[in-house]
Design a protein around this motif. Structure first.
Motif, mmCIF file in Angstrom:
data_model
loop_
_atom_site.group_PDB
_atom_site.id
_atom_site.type_symbol
_atom_site.label_atom_id
_atom_site.label_comp_id
_atom_site.label_asym_id
_atom_site.label_seq_id
_atom_site.Cartn_x
_atom_site.Cartn_y
_atom_site.Cartn_z
ATOM 1 N N GLY A 1 0.702 -1.199 0.107
ATOM 2 C CA GLY A 1 -0.029 -0.026 -0.062
ATOM 3 C C GLY A 1 0.730 1.226 0.029
ATOM 4 N N LEU A 2 2.073 1.121 0.373
ATOM 5 C CA LEU A 2 2.945 2.257 0.193
ATOM 6 C C LEU A 2 3.735 2.301 -0.837
ATOM 7 C CD1 LEU A 2 3.424 1.543 3.773
ATOM 8 C CD2 LEU A 2 3.595 3.912 3.357
ATOM 9 N N ASP A 3 3.837 3.529 -1.540
ATOM 10 C CA ASP A 3 4.772 3.663 -2.988
ATOM 11 C C ASP A 3 6.241 3.804 -2.403
ATOM 12 O OD1 ASP A 3 2.770 4.146 -4.708
ATOM 13 O OD2 ASP A 3 2.119 5.899 -3.623
ATOM 14 N N VAL A 4 6.599 4.116 -1.357
ATOM 15 C CA VAL A 4 8.030 4.171 -0.778
ATOM 16 C C VAL A 4 7.803 4.337 0.670
ATOM 17 C CG1 VAL A 4 10.149 5.428 -0.713
ATOM 18 C CG2 VAL A 4 8.894 5.930 -2.805
ATOM 19 N N ALA A 5 9.010 3.570 1.410
ATOM 20 C CA ALA A 5 8.976 3.656 2.818
ATOM 21 C C ALA A 5 10.235 3.911 3.193
ATOM 22 C CB ALA A 5 8.342 2.579 3.686
ATOM 23 N N TRP A 6 10.825 5.135 3.663
ATOM 24 C CA TRP A 6 12.034 5.558 3.704
ATOM 25 C C TRP A 6 12.497 5.749 5.069
ATOM 26 C CZ3 TRP A 6 14.894 9.822 5.669
ATOM 27 C CH2 TRP A 6 16.123 10.068 5.038
ATOM 28 N N ALA A 7 13.713 5.379 5.702
ATOM 29 C CA ALA A 7 14.094 5.384 6.983
ATOM 30 C C ALA A 7 15.707 6.045 6.949
ATOM 31 C CB ALA A 7 14.015 4.314 7.701
ATOM 32 N N VAL A 8 15.737 6.956 7.910
ATOM 33 C CA VAL A 8 17.240 7.537 8.075
ATOM 34 C C VAL A 8 17.900 6.691 8.144
ATOM 35 C CG1 VAL A 8 18.690 9.228 9.051
ATOM 36 C CG2 VAL A 8 16.187 9.689 9.019
ATOM 37 N N ALA B 1 -3.975 9.292 -3.282
ATOM 38 C CA ALA B 1 -3.403 8.537 -4.645
ATOM 39 C C ALA B 1 -2.128 8.143 -4.361
ATOM 40 C CB ALA B 1 -3.487 9.585 -5.874
ATOM 41 N N ARG B 2 -1.171 8.813 -3.639
ATOM 42 C CA ARG B 2 0.224 8.625 -3.259
ATOM 43 C C ARG B 2 0.398 8.531 -1.922
ATOM 44 N NH1 ARG B 2 4.720 12.097 -2.806
ATOM 45 N NH2 ARG B 2 6.810 10.893 -3.501
ATOM 46 N N VAL B 3 1.002 7.342 -1.395
ATOM 47 C CA VAL B 3 1.174 7.494 0.102
ATOM 48 C C VAL B 3 2.538 6.875 0.096
ATOM 49 C CG1 VAL B 3 0.871 6.524 2.464
ATOM 50 C CG2 VAL B 3 -1.190 6.982 0.585
ATOM 51 N N VAL B 4 3.616 7.678 0.838
ATOM 52 C CA VAL B 4 5.015 7.427 1.115
ATOM 53 C C VAL B 4 5.194 7.421 2.553
ATOM 54 C CG1 VAL B 4 5.796 8.079 -1.056
ATOM 55 C CG2 VAL B 4 5.795 9.814 0.753
ATOM 56 N N ALA B 5 6.156 6.897 3.007
ATOM 57 C CA ALA B 5 6.405 7.138 4.431
ATOM 58 C C ALA B 5 8.011 7.343 4.899
ATOM 59 C CB ALA B 5 6.228 5.598 5.326
ATOM 60 N N VAL B 6 8.028 8.258 5.950
ATOM 61 C CA VAL B 6 9.432 8.537 6.103
ATOM 62 C C VAL B 6 9.252 8.167 7.812
ATOM 63 C CG1 VAL B 6 9.977 10.149 4.618
ATOM 64 C CG2 VAL B 6 8.804 11.081 6.630
ATOM 65 N N THR B 7 10.521 7.696 8.237
ATOM 66 C CA THR B 7 10.556 7.109 9.652
ATOM 67 C C THR B 7 12.009 7.478 10.070
ATOM 68 O OG1 THR B 7 11.200 5.018 8.968
ATOM 69 C CG2 THR B 7 8.725 5.211 9.681
ATOM 70 N N ALA B 8 12.348 7.609 11.167
ATOM 71 C CA ALA B 8 13.578 7.760 11.766
ATOM 72 C C ALA B 8 14.459 6.556 11.661
ATOM 73 C CB ALA B 8 13.616 8.197 13.283
ATOM 74 N N ALA C 1 14.997 15.673 6.607
ATOM 75 C CA ALA C 1 14.982 16.605 5.452
ATOM 76 C C ALA C 1 16.505 16.668 4.657
ATOM 77 C CB ALA C 1 14.712 18.248 6.256
ATOM 78 N N LEU C 2 17.352 16.501 5.404
ATOM 79 C CA LEU C 2 18.858 16.566 4.846
ATOM 80 C C LEU C 2 18.911 15.297 3.888
ATOM 81 C CD1 LEU C 2 21.105 18.691 5.359
ATOM 82 C CD2 LEU C 2 22.237 16.795 6.497
ATOM 83 N N ALA C 3 18.579 13.834 4.323
ATOM 84 C CA ALA C 3 18.929 12.942 3.457
ATOM 85 C C ALA C 3 17.803 12.374 2.766
ATOM 86 C CB ALA C 3 19.437 11.751 4.661
ATOM 87 N N ALA C 4 16.632 12.685 3.081
ATOM 88 C CA ALA C 4 15.561 12.043 2.238
ATOM 89 C C ALA C 4 15.579 12.632 0.758
ATOM 90 C CB ALA C 4 13.950 12.283 2.615
ATOM 91 N N PRO C 5 15.476 11.937 -0.347
ATOM 92 C CA PRO C 5 15.299 12.240 -1.562
ATOM 93 C C PRO C 5 13.975 13.474 -1.872
ATOM 94 C CG PRO C 5 15.098 9.892 -1.548
ATOM 95 C CD PRO C 5 14.976 10.253 -0.011
#
Ligand SMILES: [Zn+2]
Length: 221
Positions: free
Chosen positions: A51-58, A196-203, A89-93
């Protein structure tokens, strides 16, 4: 004036690094060495929960990112939330951080017990840094607690999450991704309500947990 008070207070009781506990500069939650560890941290991205387009973690939970999450969650060091948001903020695309920020809601019981919501603290700081809108589009029932249940059970019985008038593009914000079951439940609710678009950012991301969710396939570190 507040800066002056903090300076005097720091002379009386020197501030300690949120991660390693050594004395550090009162203007920063981390000492120089831990700050460098955070800057060198390798982001974790694949695979995304359903269900997530991207899940990004630091970075992985084992290491500085997990130490920061623990400092925020369990030792209530709230300034750490801002440092985590800065790292995101610094490292995420850059294309990832476009949309409305939505903090993954805590179970009501847990929020009442903790008195603050780590995910919300990070989301508020990130919204400020990036100039992005922040919305409370998700509500969560108490349901079965995620912590303390076997991983397979957490995946089989995810938390009850509902979405109210979510944005088209949503960036979910959470402190840590373990099995991904909570993120997947949030994404399903958001999409059912029209996102329509769901992404996630986590520590931080716990890699051992992802392996269970994705059928034991090895992950790229
Ligand atoms: Zn340190």
């Amino acid at each position: 004036v507040i800066e002056g008070i903090r300076l005097v207070a720091s002379l009386l009781a020197p501030p300690l690094c949120a991660a390693c506990g050594r004395a550090c500069d009162w203007r920063h939650p981390l000492c120089g060495a831990c700050d460098r560890r955070l800057r060198r941290s390798q982001p974790v991205c694949d695979p995304a929960p359903p269900g997530l387009d991207v899940a990004w973690a630091v970075g992985p939970y084992d290491g500085i990112c997990g130490e920061l999450v623990a400092a925020l969650k369990f030792r209530r060091l709230l300034p750490v939330a801002r440092r985590i948001a800065e790292a995101i903020a610094l490292a995420a695309p850059p294309e990832l951080l476009g949309g409305t920020l939505v903090a993954v809601p805590p179970a009501p019981r847990r929020l009442a017990w903790r008195g603050f919501d780590p995910a919300e603290e990070i989301a508020v700081a990130l919204a400020r840094i990036q100039g992005l809108p922040l919305a409370r589009s998700l509500t969560r029932g108490d349901g079965p607690p995620q912590v303390g249940r076997p991983r397979t059970d957490r995946i089989r019985r995810p938390p009850r999450v509902e979405a109210v008038a979510p944005a088209r593009d949503v960036v979910l914000v959470d402190d840590v991704q373990t099995t991904g079951a909570t993120l997947a439940a949030c994404a399903a609710a958001l999409r059912a309500a029209g996102s329509a678009r769901v992404v996630a950012v986590t520590a931080a991301r716990a890699l051992w947990a992802s392996e269970v969710w994705f059928g034991g396939s090895r992950l790229r570190a």
